[in-house]
Design an enzyme around this catalytic site. Structure first.
Site, PDB file in Angstrom:
ATOM      1  N   GLU A 209       0.738  -1.392   0.194  1.00  0.00           N
ATOM      2  CA  GLU A 209      -0.165   0.150  -0.080  1.00  0.00           C
ATOM      3  C   GLU A 209       0.847   1.217   0.045  1.00  0.00           C
ATOM      4  O   GLU A 209       0.506   2.142   0.809  1.00  0.00           O
ATOM      5  CB  GLU A 209      -1.050   0.129   1.231  1.00  0.00           C
ATOM      6  CG  GLU A 209      -1.999  -1.321   1.160  1.00  0.00           C
ATOM      7  CD  GLU A 209      -2.913  -1.220   2.190  1.00  0.00           C
ATOM      8  OE1 GLU A 209      -4.160  -1.481   2.040  1.00  0.00           O
ATOM      9  OE2 GLU A 209      -2.467  -0.817   3.445  1.00  0.00           O
ATOM     10  N   GLU A 283      -7.354  -7.160  -1.098  1.00  0.00           N
ATOM     11  CA  GLU A 283      -7.848  -7.137   0.122  1.00  0.00           C
ATOM     12  C   GLU A 283      -9.359  -6.967   0.206  1.00  0.00           C
ATOM     13  O   GLU A 283      -9.829  -5.686  -0.265  1.00  0.00           O
ATOM     14  CB  GLU A 283      -7.072  -6.102   1.196  1.00  0.00           C
ATOM     15  CG  GLU A 283      -5.629  -6.562   1.433  1.00  0.00           C
ATOM     16  CD  GLU A 283      -5.152  -5.422   2.419  1.00  0.00           C
ATOM     17  OE1 GLU A 283      -5.694  -4.572   3.047  1.00  0.00           O
ATOM     18  OE2 GLU A 283      -3.901  -5.683   2.610  1.00  0.00           O
TER      19      GLU A 283
END
Length: 653
Positions: A209, A283
């Protein structure tokens, strides 16, 4: 969508009866038949995992392959339960396990690595996945987030006052030197387990991320080169929200793309802008986490059935974050800074996440719903769920009754040399990662009326002339939270009681989780700036010349506690109970009648508790108990030796 925005966190649901199904989702060679998923080879022998050039497909040995993955973290699961949790994911219809390898769980100090003890043997976990016929996605960081202390980055790096994290070697060579050392240690363990070498690992994630943190293609490429130089040529992938990916262009060269808060539509968007590589929902959030002080754990409102059905219908690849959350045992739970206010928010010990497989390993209602949904698209039903490990109830006469055992004040180790402590120092400056530290000095005849602890990280109990004077809390505390000892003051300022002449000022500081997400991750622990006093005339002076006593509260410290308490009226006490068990089982210890502290069972740190909730019970896994005599030690910052409190233990329900 910001991954750290609040979602409801639901109550745990009693274990369901074993889910039916005969057969195994580990496919065989040949035609799958019916309307089920394509051929999926058992991960034995060498396999070529690759990307289709003109579609969104992942390929194994040239055949389309849908990744149906569930996330679990070996560091959050007792090693004795690894296989059970893997089998549970398999029983839900998944064919892949995604794992974080958490850097600071394996390198506690520079160059000192542990990949062998207990649940740190990552190679064994990955081989267990393979033995169950499952593939693996490896996410080794160096940054992982994961609601884990400092996002998995070792806190020893914070000993450099000007350190920069998550940046390239030109911006900070010290950080990247540590990253290189970590990858050089990890890569030889991972390389034999790649699919191309006969293992189950399909892809390796580069960073995590990063688009939510910065835009630095040089850094991403530098990490990729580290893996290449250490014998791993990929396949690689990155993880980001679609908006962050588009803004920061944080993908790795030639690597696949995984999307946080991923959806079918986000996959399509990614494909339209990055047509050369496939995308997956990296995710898909099955629930969420909680912070200390939240009003409640939340409700089980998160339902991904619609999105999961879309993935299955379109044969798109996905990873459920989390399929099983587990527990942030010890001091490893992380923290966030609230967007907008900057309020520090430490995470609770439980990482149950309202995942389909509960903290204890039980199948929840979500598990059955998602299993049935996935199975409806498969040609063979998933395997049956394994039996839930045994449970233990401790109530009534069987409830352990801890009594006063020792005082922290009678167990203080040596203080740091005075030459080091002119100003208060944070933990990292004297080589401490976790736990507590005591800051003390004599005030003389100061006439002080107010005290300010600037940048207190994170919770302090204050004593003057041996008497409790109050507490300061960096985390927010509920209005009216006082208990029977004294007020706990949010913030850094407090009014002092009358200060006797030559009074000893003692500040016992607990370092809670380090910030694990966002751009403000430099989160040192202890008193990180200064302490000042203000007198009745409004004159302010900073205090110098501190004596600092490190208190890491590690296993060695707990094992060597002396059963001495010369002043039971001074809080900071240890309580202990020894009790006999004829058989063991999983249980949850009810800490709702205690105030704030830590629990050790047979020397193992279960984690933090705090009366403000929302978590009131600590998971105690059966393997940490034993038939025969068991010892529980509780350190509480406020509790005094009043009437003993029974330590009730109940299976999760």
């Amino acid at each position: 969508m910001d991954r750290r925005a609040f979602l409801a966190f639901a109550s745990l649901i009693p274990v369901l009866s074993a889910c039916g199904g005969g057969g195994n989702d580990s496919p065989s060679t040949g035609s799958s038949g019916g309307t089920g998923s394509p051929v999926e080879p058992v991960p034995v022998g060498r396999h070529a995992f690759s990307f289709a050039t003109n579609s969104n497909d992942f390929l194994i040995d040239g055949q389309s392959f849908q990744i149906r993955s569930g996330e679990m973290h070996p560091a959050r699961i007792p090693v004795e339960y690894w296989q059970h949790r893997i089998q549970m994911a398999k029983a839900m219809g998944l064919n892949t396990i995604s794992i974080y390898i958490i850097w600071n769980y394996h390198e506690s100090s520079p160059g000192v690595f542990d990949f062998s003890t207990e649940n740190r043997d990552i190679e064994s976990f990955i081989r267990l996945c393979q033995s169950e016929g499952l593939w693996v996605l490896v996410r080794p960081g160096p940054y992982v987030c994961a609601e884990w202390d400092l996002g998995g980055i070792p806190s020893y790096l914070l000993a450099y006052p000007d350190i920069k994290l998550r940046t390239d070697s030109v911006s900070d060579p010290r950080y990247m030197a540590a990253v290189r050392r970590y990858i050089a240690e990890l890569a030889p363990r991972i390389a034999p387990l790649m699919a191309s070498n006969g293992g189950p690992i399909l892809m390796l994630q580069v960073e995590n991320e990063f688009g939510s943190f910065d835009s630095n293609a040089v850094y991403i490429e530098e990490i990729r080169q580290c893996w290449l130089q250490n014998g791993i040529a990929g396949p690689f992938y990155t993880e980001d929200g679609i908006a962050e990916l588009m803004h920061s262009r944080s993908n790795v060269a030639g690597g696949a793309i995984a999307l946080s808060n991923g959806s079918s539509s986000a996959i399509s968007t990614s494909r339209s802008h990055f047509a050369a590589v496939p995308a997956m929902a990296g995710e898909v959030y099955t629930g969420w986490f909680s912070h200390w002080g939240d009003a409640e754990l939340g409700g089980s409102t998160a339902d991904i059935s619609s999105e999961l059905a879309s993935f299955m219908q379109r044969k798109q690849s996905f990873n459920l974050y989390m399929v099983h959350g587990g527990t942030s045992f010890g001091f490893f739970a992380g923290a966030n800074l609230e967007i907008g206010t900057g309020q520090y928010q430490p995470d609770i010990t439980s990482y149950d996440y309202f995942a389909p497989i509960s903290e204890q390993g039980a199948a929840t209602a979500k598990f059955l719903t998602y299993r049935n949904l996935i199975a409806s698209h498969l040609s063979t039903p998933p395997a049956a769920a394994p039996a839930l490990p045994g449970t233990l109830t401790l109530t009534g006469a069987s409830a352990p009754l801890p009594t006063l055992y020792a005082s922290i004040w009678d167990n203080l180790p040596s203080a740091l040399p005075a030459s080091q402590t002119i100003a208060p120092l944070p933990f990292e400056m004297f080589g401490q990662s976790f736990g507590f530290a005591l800051y003390r000095r004599t005030l003389g005849s100061s006439g002080a009326e107010k005290m300010k602890v600037t940048e207190l990280h994170d919770y302090a109990t204050i004593f003057l002339a041996g008497q409790y004077a109050g507490a300061l809390s960096r985390p927010a505390v509920p209005v009216g939270y006082t208990r029977d000892y004294a007020a706990v003051t949010p913030g850094t300022d407090m009014t002092l009681p009358a200060v006797p002449s030559n009074a000893l000022l003692e500040i016992l500081v607990e370092g809670m989780g380090r910030v694990n997400y966002g751009t403000d991750m430099i989160d040192r622990k202890g008193i990180t700036q200064s302490v000042s006093l203000t007198d009745s005339m409004g004159q302010t002076s900073q205090l110098q010349g501190w004596e600092i006593v490190p208190l890491p509260m590690d296993e060695s410290f707990i094992a060597n506690l002396k059963s001495v308490c010369t002043n039971p009226a001074k809080s900071g006490l240890f309580f202990k109970v020894s009790f006999n068990l004829t058989e063991t089982g999983d249980t949850f210890l009810d800490m709702s009648q205690w105030t704030k502290g830590v629990v050790w069972v047979n020397g193992r740190n279960l984690g933090r508790y705090w009366k403000i909730g929302p978590q009131t019970r600590l998971y105690c896994p059966a393997p940490w108990l034993r038939a025969g005599i068991n010892d529980i030690i509780i350190f509480d910052l406020h509790q005094l030796a009043a009437a003993p409190i029974p330590l009730v233990g109940r299976p999760d329900a």
